[in-house]
Scaffold this motif. Structure first.
Motif, PDB file in Angstrom:
ATOM      1  N   LEU A  45       0.831  -1.209   0.000  1.00 16.37           N
ATOM      2  CA  LEU A  45       0.000   0.000   0.000  1.00 16.37           C
ATOM      3  C   LEU A  45       0.865   1.259   0.000  1.00 16.37           C
ATOM      4  CD1 LEU A  45      -2.846  -1.035   2.474  1.00 16.37           C
ATOM      5  CD2 LEU A  45      -3.145  -0.384   0.076  1.00 16.37           C
ATOM      6  N   VAL A  46       1.956   1.235   0.751  1.00 15.91           N
ATOM      7  CA  VAL A  46       2.865   2.385   0.789  1.00 15.91           C
ATOM      8  C   VAL A  46       3.534   2.579  -0.568  1.00 15.91           C
ATOM      9  CG1 VAL A  46       5.005   3.286   1.774  1.00 15.91           C
ATOM     10  CG2 VAL A  46       3.289   2.254   3.269  1.00 15.91           C
ATOM     11  N   ILE A  47       4.057   1.500  -1.133  1.00 14.89           N
ATOM     12  CA  ILE A  47       4.778   1.582  -2.410  1.00 14.89           C
ATOM     13  C   ILE A  47       3.847   1.967  -3.553  1.00 14.89           C
ATOM     14  CG2 ILE A  47       6.047   0.221  -4.131  1.00 14.89           C
ATOM     15  CD1 ILE A  47       7.152  -1.432  -1.757  1.00 14.89           C
ATOM     16  N   LEU A  48       2.640   1.413  -3.529  1.00 19.93           N
ATOM     17  CA  LEU A  48       1.705   1.623  -4.639  1.00 19.93           C
ATOM     18  C   LEU A  48       0.813   2.856  -4.462  1.00 19.93           C
ATOM     19  CD1 LEU A  48       0.498  -2.059  -5.144  1.00 19.93           C
ATOM     20  CD2 LEU A  48       2.047  -0.780  -6.627  1.00 19.93           C
ATOM     21  N   ILE A  54      -3.733   7.752  -8.544  1.00 21.38           N
ATOM     22  CA  ILE A  54      -4.010   8.029  -9.957  1.00 21.38           C
ATOM     23  C   ILE A  54      -5.198   7.182 -10.428  1.00 21.38           C
ATOM     24  CG2 ILE A  54      -3.119   7.803 -12.301  1.00 21.38           C
ATOM     25  CD1 ILE A  54      -0.331   8.433 -11.159  1.00 21.38           C
ATOM     26  N   LEU A  55      -5.202   5.929 -10.012  1.00 24.26           N
ATOM     27  CA  LEU A  55      -6.292   5.029 -10.384  1.00 24.26           C
ATOM     28  C   LEU A  55      -7.621   5.516  -9.809  1.00 24.26           C
ATOM     29  CD1 LEU A  55      -6.562   2.394 -11.977  1.00 24.26           C
ATOM     30  CD2 LEU A  55      -6.287   1.142  -9.828  1.00 24.26           C
ATOM     31  N   ALA A  56      -7.585   5.969  -8.562  1.00 29.03           N
ATOM     32  CA  ALA A  56      -8.800   6.491  -7.927  1.00 29.03           C
ATOM     33  C   ALA A  56      -9.328   7.712  -8.672  1.00 29.03           C
ATOM     34  CB  ALA A  56      -8.509   6.833  -6.467  1.00 29.03           C
ATOM     35  N   ALA A  57      -8.404   8.590  -9.090  1.00 25.68           N
ATOM     36  CA  ALA A  57      -8.806   9.790  -9.830  1.00 25.68           C
ATOM     37  C   ALA A  57      -9.432   9.411 -11.170  1.00 25.68           C
ATOM     38  CB  ALA A  57      -7.598  10.702 -10.037  1.00 25.68           C
ATOM     39  N   ALA A  58      -8.857   8.399 -11.837  1.00 20.09           N
ATOM     40  CA  ALA A  58      -9.383   7.959 -13.137  1.00 20.09           C
ATOM     41  C   ALA A  58     -10.800   7.418 -12.994  1.00 20.09           C
ATOM     42  CB  ALA A  58      -8.460   6.897 -13.732  1.00 20.09           C
ATOM     43  N   PHE A 123      -6.297  -4.520  -6.202  1.00 20.99           N
ATOM     44  CA  PHE A 123      -5.281  -3.912  -5.345  1.00 20.99           C
ATOM     45  C   PHE A 123      -5.898  -3.236  -4.131  1.00 20.99           C
ATOM     46  CE2 PHE A 123      -2.489  -4.033  -9.171  1.00 20.99           C
ATOM     47  CZ  PHE A 123      -1.417  -4.704  -8.585  1.00 20.99           C
ATOM     48  N   SER A 124      -7.087  -2.694  -4.278  1.00 21.65           N
ATOM     49  CA  SER A 124      -7.729  -2.017  -3.148  1.00 21.65           C
ATOM     50  C   SER A 124      -8.081  -2.996  -2.032  1.00 21.65           C
ATOM     51  CB  SER A 124      -8.979  -1.279  -3.616  1.00 21.65           C
ATOM     52  OG  SER A 124      -9.847  -2.147  -4.325  1.00 21.65           O
ATOM     53  N   GLN A 125      -8.119  -4.294  -2.341  1.00 25.57           N
ATOM     54  CA  GLN A 125      -8.418  -5.280  -1.312  1.00 25.57           C
ATOM     55  C   GLN A 125      -7.261  -5.464  -0.331  1.00 25.57           C
ATOM     56  OE1 GLN A 125     -10.111  -8.877  -3.228  1.00 25.57           O
ATOM     57  NE2 GLN A 125     -10.919  -7.454  -4.765  1.00 25.57           N
ATOM     58  N   LEU A 126      -6.121  -4.829  -0.630  1.00 27.52           N
ATOM     59  CA  LEU A 126      -5.035  -4.814   0.348  1.00 27.52           C
ATOM     60  C   LEU A 126      -5.503  -4.151   1.644  1.00 27.52           C
ATOM     61  CD1 LEU A 126      -2.069  -3.821  -1.997  1.00 27.52           C
ATOM     62  CD2 LEU A 126      -2.429  -6.051  -0.913  1.00 27.52           C
ATOM     63  N   LEU A 127      -6.472  -3.250   1.540  1.00 24.40           N
ATOM     64  CA  LEU A 127      -7.053  -2.630   2.739  1.00 24.40           C
ATOM     65  C   LEU A 127      -7.796  -3.673   3.568  1.00 24.40           C
ATOM     66  CD1 LEU A 127      -8.426   0.633   1.072  1.00 24.40           C
ATOM     67  CD2 LEU A 127      -6.473   0.479   2.626  1.00 24.40           C
TER      68      LEU A 127
END
Length: 234
Positions: A45-48, A54-58, A123-127
């Protein structure tokens, strides 16, 4: 882990007990697995984080609605939780269509097609991994309507945290093609795809360990990003 007597009544079945006993013998591995989940998900999560922003903004600029789609899934011990997924479909898509998604589903947004093709929504499932409702590797979480179809033995898959990826995800990486060709995608998923998936999920319980999880993660990367790779529809 809970004591067997503390499990939900629906999971206190004779068919589940052998898997419970097996996992009791793997307590050390399960603790290491959880530690690996915490460290790996935090670092990723820190690295990405710049890329995820950017993905969230898109997602936000492409269509109306929230960045995340918080669908209710069934997790460990048969308890509901909300999964984090970057929204790839129009707002309220679950209210205007089936629970399964085909590759040509008109509810998928333009950015959503790109995100789903590369499985970037996962990737958001890392949360979820960080907060303990999911693991990096484990049986993929289903919605309640499909869990209600589980046999008593299949309910054993709810003894562990659901995963971002799983051996069944790799084996059925092209399931959206099967659903595209189906007249009734939900029926095909429930009758033809879910049963063999659950067999693989039960096999996972027999092999679960940090090293096995690492091998599944590498296989997932190969399945998604190497030639011939694709994403599963879940």
């Amino acid at each position: 882990m809970m004591k067997y007597e503390e499990l939900p009544k629906a999971m206190q079945e004779g068919a589940i007990k052998p898997y419970w006993d097996l996992l009791q013998k793997k307590k050390g591995s399960l603790i290491l697995k959880r530690l690996m989940d915490i460290v790996a998900s935090f670092l990723m999560l820190v690295i990405l984080s710049p890329f995820l922003l950017i993905l969230a903004a898109a997602v936000k600029l492409d269509s109306k609605g929230p960045v995340f789609y918080r669908q209710v899934r069934v997790g460990r011990y048969n308890q509901d939780f909300k999964i984090f997924k970057f929204r790839t479909m129009v707002q309220n898509a679950d209210q205007i269509g089936p629970a399964v998604t085909t590759g040509e589903d008109p509810r998928i947004t333009r950015v959503g097609k790109f995100i789903r093709r590369l499985r970037l929504d996962e990737f958001s499932q890392l949360l979820n991994v960080l907060n303990g409702t999911m693991s990096l590797v484990g049986p993929r979480p289903e919605v309640r309507k499909y869990v209600d179809l589980y046999t008593p033995e299949q309910m054993a898959t709810l003894l562990v945290r659901p995963g971002v990826t799983a051996p069944s995800s790799i084996a059925f990486k092209d399931e959206d093609q099967l659903l595209d060709a189906a007249e009734d995608p939900e029926k095909v998923y429930a009758e033809q795809i879910l049963p063999p998936k659950m067999e693989l999920n039960l096999e996972y319980l027999e092999h679960v360990s940090p090293l096995y999880d690492l091998s599944v993660l590498f296989q997932t990367v190969a399945a998604v990003f190497l030639p011939g790779g694709d994403k599963d529809a879940q």
